[in-house]
Design an enzyme around this catalytic site. Structure first.
Site, PDB file in Angstrom:
ATOM      1  N   PRO A 176      45.768  39.564  32.548  1.00  0.00           N
ATOM      2  CA  PRO A 176      44.920  40.524  31.832  1.00  0.00           C
ATOM      3  C   PRO A 176      43.759  41.097  32.639  1.00  0.00           C
ATOM      4  O   PRO A 176      43.052  41.957  32.132  1.00  0.00           O
ATOM      5  CB  PRO A 176      44.395  39.712  30.640  1.00  0.00           C
ATOM      6  CG  PRO A 176      44.525  38.292  31.024  1.00  0.00           C
ATOM      7  CD  PRO A 176      45.583  38.176  32.075  1.00  0.00           C
ATOM      8  N   CYS A 177      43.493  40.626  33.866  1.00  0.00           N
ATOM      9  CA  CYS A 177      42.314  41.123  34.605  1.00  0.00           C
ATOM     10  C   CYS A 177      42.651  41.871  35.892  1.00  0.00           C
ATOM     11  O   CYS A 177      42.247  43.025  36.065  1.00  0.00           O
ATOM     12  CB  CYS A 177      41.381  39.962  34.930  1.00  0.00           C
ATOM     13  SG  CYS A 177      40.429  39.427  33.520  1.00  0.00           S
ATOM     14  N   PHE A 178      43.356  41.206  36.815  1.00  0.00           N
ATOM     15  CA  PHE A 178      43.544  41.791  38.150  1.00  0.00           C
ATOM     16  C   PHE A 178      44.144  43.197  38.118  1.00  0.00           C
ATOM     17  O   PHE A 178      43.569  44.127  38.707  1.00  0.00           O
ATOM     18  CB  PHE A 178      44.417  40.885  39.033  1.00  0.00           C
ATOM     19  CG  PHE A 178      43.695  39.688  39.592  1.00  0.00           C
ATOM     20  CD1 PHE A 178      42.313  39.655  39.685  1.00  0.00           C
ATOM     21  CD2 PHE A 178      44.401  38.584  40.043  1.00  0.00           C
ATOM     22  CE1 PHE A 178      41.648  38.548  40.207  1.00  0.00           C
ATOM     23  CE2 PHE A 178      43.750  37.473  40.571  1.00  0.00           C
ATOM     24  CZ  PHE A 178      42.374  37.456  40.656  1.00  0.00           C
ATOM     25  N   ASP A 237      41.635  45.766  36.486  1.00  0.00           N
ATOM     26  CA  ASP A 237      40.375  45.982  37.205  1.00  0.00           C
ATOM     27  C   ASP A 237      40.614  46.830  38.449  1.00  0.00           C
ATOM     28  O   ASP A 237      39.807  47.697  38.800  1.00  0.00           O
ATOM     29  CB  ASP A 237      39.731  44.646  37.593  1.00  0.00           C
ATOM     30  CG  ASP A 237      39.027  43.979  36.403  1.00  0.00           C
ATOM     31  OD1 ASP A 237      39.187  44.478  35.276  1.00  0.00           O
ATOM     32  OD2 ASP A 237      38.321  42.978  36.603  1.00  0.00           O
TER      33      ASP A 237
END
Ligand SMILES: NC(=O)c1ccc[n+]([C@@H]2O[C@H](COP(=O)([O-])OP(=O)(O)OC[C@H]3O[C@@H](n4cnc5c(N)ncnc54)[C@H](O)[C@@H]3O)[C@@H](O)[C@H]2O)c1
Length: 447
Positions: A270-272, A275
């Site tokens: 859910p982040c890399f 972002d």
């Protein structure tokens, strides 16, 4: 502001609830969420979320941790508020402020009734410029008060990994603080010094620099991962070369560092991915093309095709000419071990394992899959188009080719008993490279 003894946390999700429970070790904490079921569970000392150590923390500190849907109660009874609502990605790669603005309006309305100074901290990942140009504006308008005088605003994101959120939160490499005033930054610094188990270093700067720092850090990590995978794809064409040996050695150089530098699947979760894409979107917005970030995203997506190609080479139908049992793609069963984007989580968001399974389905293979935690969510993606098994052993027994996609601890000791005699394996994480398995096994990054 008097010494801080009470904190509120708005948004009790995967990060927010862990944040609230970590602060509850040292502070009175009131959590706010719109999900009544979550609130009820937390108030019973139970966790609605699966995360390492969270259930123990909530039950141990339940006297200090209360949850409510009532913003007014939370704001009037705390001195500092951390906002940790979701900021989902929009189609253009930027983050949505929808939940954030709803939360800010409610906080502003409650601040209208408050006399004492209050610090509002945005922890959610936001696009650069949001804290000063959106959040400050909404709070001033709804509270009818002045930022810097009646209340303060700061940006303070977390660098945690799911599955180890609490450990990472309490033992950070550094704390990133974006502040409008020295005083606000110091309030946050003191809270972390009091809460962390280690002695963290602090990166303090203005709001927009901190917002850029948050996404650029993740962007840099994705570049490292992608670099290792690019190296792996080259080494695979060079007999005798081994990318994991190379990355272990060059990672010893302090200019490079070992973390996130080894061949494997591409990055996910859910982040890399988001972002990195948001960083490129932000650069475009200010008139710069972030070629590196865009290329990293493209190369990462290419990993799926690269893995599918290796599976094609390994599968019996397309495999070595001396194979005794030629099968078509439709007859070939690919066993996939691991669906979550990394071990110790059920999360499959942007998981490369999921994308690879989809690609192999599209190519006509029969798929059988196993994951210790992610099968429930995977069913909502694949429905009946794959076969779900109850163990790695069962998955392997049914397969002609096995693909190890997630480095779960239990996949280190793969058991070949009962497997097909000409089974081929692609071990994407070099989990079994030190064992003599006597089968056709490939490791990513090895020529
Ligand atoms: N999860 C991670 O690994 C991680 C890591 C770093 C940063 N972040 C960032 O932290 C933020 C939160 O992520 P998450 O994974 O915890 O999200 P999540 O979806 O798990 O949790 C969000 C929570 O906010 C609640 N919520 C929504 N609207 C609300 C409102 N108006 N008032 C109160 N509560 C509301 C939801 O009910 C939910 O419980 C995001 O910006 C994310 O990018 C997450």
């Amino acid at each position: 502001m008097k010494e801080v003894n009470s904190i509120s946390v708005v948004g009790l999700g995967k990060l927010g609830l862990c944040t609230a429970s970590c602060f509850a070790q040292k502070y009175k904490v009131i959590g706010v969420d719109i999900d009544r079921d979550k609130i009820d569970l937390i108030n019973q000392g139970k966790t609605p979320i699966s995360e390492t150590g969270l259930s123990e923390m909530i039950s141990k500190y339940k006297e200090n941790l209360k949850a409510t849907t009532d913003y007014r109660r939370a704001i009037l009874n705390s001195q500092v508020t951390f906002i940790v609502v979701a900021t989902p990605s929009e189609a253009d790669g930027t983050f949505s402020n929808k939940q954030l603005e709803v939360a800010l309006k409610q906080i502003g309305a409650a601040l209208r009734e408050k006399q004492a100074y209050h610090l509002v901290v945005i922890t959610s990942t936001v696009m650069p410029g949001t804290t000063e140009h959106v959040a400050k504006f909404v709070l001033e308008e709804t509270s009818r008060k002045k930022c810097g005088k009646d209340f303060g605003i700061a940006y303070n994101p977390e660098f945690i990994a799911l599955g180890r959120v609490i450990r990472d939160f309490l033992n950070p490499d550094f704390i990133l603080i974006g502040e409008m005033s020295e005083k606000d930054g110091q309030i946050l610094e003191d809270i972390y010094k009091n809460t962390c188990e280690n002695t963290p270093r602090f990166g303090r700067m203005n709001l927009v620099s901190a917002e850029i720092a948050k996404i650029s850090l993740n962007c840099y990590i994705t570049m490292k991962i992608t670099y290792a995978n690019s190296l792996a794809s080259i080494c695979e064409k060079v007999p005798g070369a081994d990318a994991s040996v190379i990355t272990s050695a060059i990672g010893l150089d302090s200019r490079i560092g070992k973390k996130y530098l080894k061949p494997g699947l591409g990055y996910g979760g859910p982040c890399f991915p988001r972002d990195n894409v948001a960083f490129a979107a932000f650069a475009r917005k200010v008139g710069v093309k972030a070629k590196l970030a865009e290329m990293v995203d493209e190369v990462n997506r290419d990993q799926v095709t690269r893995i599918a190609k290796i599976i094609n080479d390994l599968s019996v139908g397309n495999g070595p000419a001396n194979s005794s049992d030629k099968k078509t793609k439709e007859e070939t069963v690919i066993g996939v071990l691991g669906l979550s984007y990394k071990p110790n989580t059920h999360i499959i968001e942007d998981s490369q394992a999921i994308d690879i399974v989809q690609q192999l389905i599209n190519e006509g293979y029969k798929l059988t899959v196993y994951d210790p935690q992610a099968q429930g969510l995977a069913k909502s993606v694949f429905g009946d188009s794959v076969r779900y098994t109850n163990s790695s052993k069962e998955c392997m027994r049914l397969a002609d080719v096995v693909l190890i996609t997630t480095p779960w601890e239990e996949f280190k000791d793969i058991d070949l008993s009962g497997c097909k005699k000409d089974l081929a394996v692609l071990d994407c994480w070099n989990l079994s490279k030190d064992r003599e398995l006597g089968i056709n096994i490939r490791y990513l990054g090895r020529g």
